[in-house]
Design a protein around this motif. Structure first.
Motif, PDB file in Angstrom:
ATOM      1  N   HIS A 111       0.887  -1.313  -0.083  1.00  0.00           N
ATOM      2  CA  HIS A 111       0.004   0.005   0.164  1.00  0.00           C
ATOM      3  C   HIS A 111       0.743   1.313  -0.079  1.00  0.00           C
ATOM      4  CE1 HIS A 111      -3.554  -2.378   0.391  1.00  0.00           C
ATOM      5  NE2 HIS A 111      -2.999  -3.045   1.508  1.00  0.00           N
ATOM      6  N   TRP A 163      -3.095   5.529  -5.200  1.00  0.00           N
ATOM      7  CA  TRP A 163      -4.103   4.395  -5.116  1.00  0.00           C
ATOM      8  C   TRP A 163      -5.295   4.493  -6.061  1.00  0.00           C
ATOM      9  CZ3 TRP A 163      -4.819   4.307   1.069  1.00  0.00           C
ATOM     10  CH2 TRP A 163      -3.879   3.767   1.602  1.00  0.00           C
ATOM     11  N   ARG A 245     -10.882   8.050  -0.458  1.00  0.00           N
ATOM     12  CA  ARG A 245     -10.120   7.571  -1.745  1.00  0.00           C
ATOM     13  C   ARG A 245     -11.139   6.939  -2.656  1.00  0.00           C
ATOM     14  NH1 ARG A 245      -8.092   4.073   2.487  1.00  0.00           N
ATOM     15  NH2 ARG A 245      -9.123   1.960   2.460  1.00  0.00           N
ATOM     16  N   GLN A 336     -14.954   0.382   6.131  1.00  0.00           N
ATOM     17  CA  GLN A 336     -14.638   0.537   4.993  1.00  0.00           C
ATOM     18  C   GLN A 336     -15.480   0.280   3.714  1.00  0.00           C
ATOM     19  OE1 GLN A 336     -10.730  -1.149   4.325  1.00  0.00           O
ATOM     20  NE2 GLN A 336      -9.804   0.369   5.505  1.00  0.00           N
ATOM     21  N   GLU A 338     -15.053   0.477  -0.128  1.00  0.00           N
ATOM     22  CA  GLU A 338     -14.012   0.866  -0.813  1.00  0.00           C
ATOM     23  C   GLU A 338     -14.714   0.712  -2.283  1.00  0.00           C
ATOM     24  OE1 GLU A 338     -10.158  -0.060   1.159  1.00  0.00           O
ATOM     25  OE2 GLU A 338     -11.048  -2.040   1.217  1.00  0.00           O
ATOM     26  N   HIS A 356     -14.033  -5.418   3.784  1.00  0.00           N
ATOM     27  CA  HIS A 356     -13.170  -6.806   4.441  1.00  0.00           C
ATOM     28  C   HIS A 356     -14.050  -7.268   5.533  1.00  0.00           C
ATOM     29  CE1 HIS A 356      -9.115  -6.176   2.327  1.00  0.00           C
ATOM     30  NE2 HIS A 356      -9.146  -4.911   2.640  1.00  0.00           N
TER      31      HIS A 356
HETATM   32  C1  FRU Z   1      -6.007  -3.067   5.359  1.00  0.00           C
HETATM   33  C2  FRU Z   1      -6.450  -1.769   4.569  1.00  0.00           C
HETATM   34  C3  FRU Z   1      -7.000  -2.309   3.421  1.00  0.00           C
HETATM   35  C4  FRU Z   1      -6.741  -0.870   2.532  1.00  0.00           C
HETATM   36  C5  FRU Z   1      -5.342  -0.573   3.170  1.00  0.00           C
HETATM   37  C6  FRU Z   1      -5.181   0.850   3.081  1.00  0.00           C
HETATM   38  O1  FRU Z   1      -5.089  -3.860   4.572  1.00  0.00           O
HETATM   39  O2  FRU Z   1      -7.057  -1.132   5.545  1.00  0.00           O
HETATM   40  O3  FRU Z   1      -8.361  -2.261   3.566  1.00  0.00           O
HETATM   41  O4  FRU Z   1      -6.355  -1.687   1.405  1.00  0.00           O
HETATM   42  O5  FRU Z   1      -5.120  -1.138   4.430  1.00  0.00           O
HETATM   43  O6  FRU Z   1      -4.312   1.269   3.793  1.00  0.00           O
END
Ligand code: FRU
Ligand code: FRU
Ligand code: FRU
Length: 491
Positions: A111, A163, A245, A336, A338, A356
């Motif tokens: 990340h 990202w 994001r 999240q 996302e 997640h």
């Molecule tokens: C945990 C997380 C993911 C995201 C990333 C962003 O891995 O929160 O959901 O992609 O870290 O920092």
């Protein structure tokens, strides 16, 4: 749909549309999200899936092919689209953008080092006639060094990363690449010196195809579009681990000529003062399974307050935007939401987002996967699909802990981390990337795109099409265009 276990009734949602500018935010309530556990079978033994097959991605095998031929890790990926989500090839070449990172890094370190790369391949070839790995050529990075750091006034960042986002294609092969431009300010121990700084951004470039070769030019300047405002969308001052994001732009069929954007946000409350209301919980009067706001607020669930943001373009170049109130909140449900996106079908607006298992709030549980909501417009009293919101999850056993992608619990289904970052494409096709397949005793990390699967989307339900591909699994990394511009001999 039959809910098999005892539990609360879901919140009634009318699906009724409001004007995009209205101050109405639909709630994905705890009562809605608790339907996830109602359809999970509490008697499912270890390593088997406890969730309904119709919302479960078929199991992905461990011996997957790598689309980049060992060049890079690949995760979140997106095609070239128009304002309606159609996917384009340019002069016979399909082009996708992906977050990529060097394979010398551990996959979980990705990340802070993510960069946007691109891949291309010839269009119009059936998946089963392509090389097994999808037949993509890795074209390299989109941006030269020193381009995406320009918008940050404070250049003392430790990591400057790119990202997710989305890409719109226009006449003459012009591409508007929307993405999240991110700066981290960390010390040598990896601690934040100040909160990370994610901004929604745009860069414009062009696709050039010569025969089977694809080159990108431009992308040498970045326009900052939006920074979290603290009023609708949580800031780093309010919570250093806020989420802001993943811009996705589209045209609302009800408001032709206007361009909107959805993105991932959090409800704008300071982390330690956050609270959830009876409306966030959404129980009906007298429900014996209801919780009180007081007990939920004392449970730690207030740390999970995701929302899905909406913004509207103020100019035709799409360089100036204004925030509108969030269209969905998931307060005390998950932290999240996302890569949100809209799919318009049968007069309905379908809002999809990924979450997640590990980001659900205390008292809520559900698989990694893509969740969906349906309404009459882009701002609606959205109804969660399939009762709970789950559209397509990994095979998961909610009776057992998940572990982590680097340490998946042996009692868990080996597919519980198999795929993430699902993106819904025309025709209900869904692409995603492979994270981890297997459990602690034997697992493989991914870093390439999973097989494409197909969901049937109808009314307020979705179901996996097991007749698609091989038992429901289509081609690896199959992200097909449905429209070809400047065909040059290709159909
Ligand atoms: C945990 C997380 C993911 C995201 C990333 C962003 O891995 O929160 O959901 O992609 O870290 O920092
Ligand atoms: C106004 C409007 C409303 C409708 C909503 C649907 O702009 O057309 O009449 O409720 O938008 O998008
Ligand atoms: C999803 C995600 C996105 C983010 C990216 C960062 O997998 O968390 O929300 O843009 O990964 O790597």
């Amino acid at each position: 749909l039959p809910a098999v276990q005892d539990g609360p009734e879901p919140t009634p949602h009318t699906q009724e549309a409001h004007a995009p500018e209205d101050d109405f935010t639909a709630k994905w309530t705890r009562a809605d999200a608790r339907q996830l556990q109602r359809v999970s079978d509490p008697t499912t033994p270890p390593r088997e899936n406890s969730m309904p097959a119709s919302q479960t991605m078929p199991e992905v095998p461990q011996d997957f092919p790598d689309m980049s031929n060992d060049e890079v890790w690949v995760w979140d990926s997106w095609p070239l689209t128009d304002e309606d989500g159609n996917q384009y090839s340019v002069k016979g070449q399909e082009i996708i953008f992906s977050l990529v990172a060097d394979r010398s890094l551990g996959f979980d370190e990705r990340h802070q080092y993510a960069k946007i790369g691109y891949f291309y391949r010839e269009t119009g070839v059936p998946a089963d006639e392509r090389p097994e790995n999808g037949g993509w050529t890795y074209g390299g990075l989109v941006f030269d060094e020193g381009v995406t750091d320009q918008i940050f006034e404070d250049k003392s960042f430790s990591h400057q990363t790119q990202w997710s986002g989305s890409a719109r294609v226009f006449k003459g092969g012009e591409v508007k690449l929307f993405f999240t431009d991110v700066a981290f300010y960390r010390d040598a121990q990896g601690q934040d010196v100040k909160p990370y700084d994610p901004r929604l951004a745009l860069s414009v470039g062009k696709v050039h195809t010569t025969g089977k070769d694809v080159k990108l030019t431009g992308f040498n300047k970045v326009d900052e579009l939006l920074k979290a405002d603290g009023e609708y969308y949580q800031t780093g001052e309010q919570n250093p681990s806020f989420n802001f994001r993943d811009p996705f732009t589209f045209e609302d069929p009800a408001h032709p000529g206007e361009t909107y954007m959805v993105f991932e946000g959090n409800t704008a409350m300071p982390r330690d003062e956050a609270y959830c209301t009876e409306e966030d919980l959404g129980y009906q009067a007298g429900d014996p399974f209801a919780e009180t706001a007081e007990e939920v607020n004392a449970s730690g669930a207030t740390y999970q307050i995701a929302n899905i943001g909406l913004a509207k373009a103020k100019n035709d170049d799409l360089t100036e935007w204004e925030f509108l109130p969030p269209i969905l909140s998931a307060n005390c449900v998950t932290d999240q939401t996302e890569r949100p996106q809209f799919v318009f079908k049968d007069g309905k607006s379908y809002l999809f987002t990924i979450t997640h298992r590990g980001t659900f709030a205390a008292g809520i549980d559900g698989p990694e996967g893509v969740y969906g909501f349906v309404g009459d417009g882009i701002r609606s009293d959205f109804q969660p699909l399939n009762g709970s919101g789950l559209a397509l999850g990994n095979p998961t056993n909610l009776n057992y802990q998940q572990g982590q992608p680097f340490a998946p619990n042996v009692d868990q289904h080996p597919g519980a981390f198999q795929a993430y970052s699902h993106y819904v494409m025309p025709g209900g096709l869904v692409q995603s990337f492979i994270d981890t397949i297997g459990t602690n005793d034997n697992f493989v990390r991914g870093g390439t795109l999973a097989p494409t699967v197909k969901m049937d989307i109808a009314g307020d339900t979705t179901s996996v099409d097991y007749s698609y591909g091989n038992g429901g699994l289509g081609g690896w990394a199959d992200v097909p265009a449905n429209i070809n511009i400047n065909p040059g001999g290709q159909v």
